[in-house]
Design an enzyme around this catalytic site. Structure first.
Site, short mmCIF file in Angstrom:
data_model
loop_
_atom_site.label_atom_id
_atom_site.label_comp_id
_atom_site.label_asym_id
_atom_site.label_seq_id
_atom_site.Cartn_x
_atom_site.Cartn_y
_atom_site.Cartn_z
N LYS A 90 0.80 -1.10 -0.10
CA LYS A 90 0.00 -0.07 -0.19
C LYS A 90 0.80 1.12 -0.01
CE LYS A 90 -4.05 -2.21 0.26
NZ LYS A 90 -5.09 -1.98 -0.65
N ASN A 106 12.16 0.34 1.99
CA ASN A 106 11.36 -0.55 1.09
C ASN A 106 12.30 -1.44 0.29
OD1 ASN A 106 8.93 -1.81 0.20
ND2 ASN A 106 9.16 -0.91 -1.85
N HIS A 108 12.35 -3.78 -3.07
CA HIS A 108 11.84 -4.33 -4.40
C HIS A 108 12.55 -5.30 -5.00
CE1 HIS A 108 9.02 -3.23 -7.70
NE2 HIS A 108 10.03 -3.50 -8.35
N ASP A 149 7.74 2.90 -5.80
CA ASP A 149 8.91 2.52 -6.07
C ASP A 149 9.83 3.49 -6.57
OD1 ASP A 149 8.20 -0.23 -5.47
OD2 ASP A 149 7.33 -0.47 -7.41
#
Ligand code: GAR
Length: 203
Positions: A90, A106, A108, A149
Site C-alpha cells: 500500500k 522498502n 523491491h 518504488d
C-alpha cells in the site's frame, strides 16, 4: 534502533529480519508488526514470535486520513525509529511520510528504476524482466516517498538472469537474495555505515 515492520503477505523478508535480530546478527529490536491484511502469514509469523501485531487497513479505518494517523500513532506507541516495509503493497499517507521522513525503507525485487511502479509486484516484476531480455536483474532497497518504488535508492545488488530461467525460478532466486541483502543493508544502516541522508533518486 527499534524497527517497525509493515507487511502485507507472506512475510519471508520479515522472517529473515526477525531471525537476524534473534541471532544477534542485526543489533535491533523488532518493536511491532503492522499489516493491512488480517490473515497475512506475516502477522502469523509475528504472533508465533510473540511480537506485538496490529491489523490496520481500510477495514479498520475506512477514512484514509484516520488510517494514516493510526499508523503513525501505533508506530510511536512502540517507539519505532525506522519503518521497514517488507512486502507491504500500500502507499503511505502524508502523516506517515512527514513524521517518518527519511526513516521508511522498502525492498523491491528488481533494479529500480526499471520494473517498478504501480502494479509491479510479485511475479509481474519477474515476468517483465524475462520479457525484456535483460540478462541481469536484482534487488533494490530505497527510501519511501508518496509514489510506488520511486524514492531515493539506498542499496542495490545484482542477480543474473540464467538462460534456462522461468519467471518462477528467477523470482525464487531474487527472493533468496532479498533475505540476505535486507539484513546486510539494515545492519549497515543501524551501525551508521549507510547514511539515509545521502541517498540519491535514480534516473
Ligand atoms: C518481495 O519480493 C518484495 O521485494 C516484494 O514483495 C515480496 C514480498 O515477499 N515487494 C514489492 O514488490 C514492492 N514493490 P515476502 O512477503 O515473502 O517478504
Amino acid at each position: 534502533m527499534k524497527l517497525g515492520i509493515l507487511a502485507s503477505h507472506t512475510g519471508t523478508n520479515f522472517q529473515a529480519i526477525l531471525d537476524a535480530c534473534q541471532s544477534g546478527l542485526l543489533q535491533s529490536q523488532l518493536a511491532v508488526v503492522i499489516s493491512n491484511n488480517s490473515k497475512s502469514p506475516a502477522l502469523q509469523r509475528a504472533r508465533s514470535a510473540q511480537l506485538p501485531t496490529h491489523h490496520l487497513s481500510s477495514v479498520t479505518h475506512p477514512d484514509p486520513a484516520d488510517l494514516d494517523r493510526a499508523m503513525v500513532s501505533t508506530l510511536q506507541e512502540y517507539h519505532v525509529g525506522l519503518v521497514v516495509m517488507a512486502g507491504y503493497m500500500k502507499r503511505l499517507g502524508p502523516e506517515m511520510l512527514s513524521y517518518y521522513a527519511g526513516r521508511i525503507i522498502n525492498i523491491h525485487p528488481a533494479l529500480l528504476p526499471k520494473f517498478g511502479g504501480k502494479g509491479m509486484y510479485g511475479s509481474r516484476v519477474h515476468e517483465a524482466v524475462m520479457k525484456s531480455g535483460d540478462r541481469e536483474t536484482g534487488v533494490t532497497i530505497h527510501l519511501v516517498d508518496s509514489n510506488y518504488d520511486t524514492g531515493p535508492i539506498i542499496a542495490q545488488t545484482r542477480v543474473q538472469v540464467l538462460a534456462n530461467d522461468s519467471a518462477e525460478s528467477l523470482a525464487a532466486r531474487v527472493l533468496k537474495r532479498e533475505h540476505n541483502f535486507y539484513v546486510e543493508t539494515l545492519t549497515k544502516i543501524v551501525s551508521g555505515e549507510i547514511s539515509l541522508t545521502n541517498c540519491k533518486v535514480a534516473e
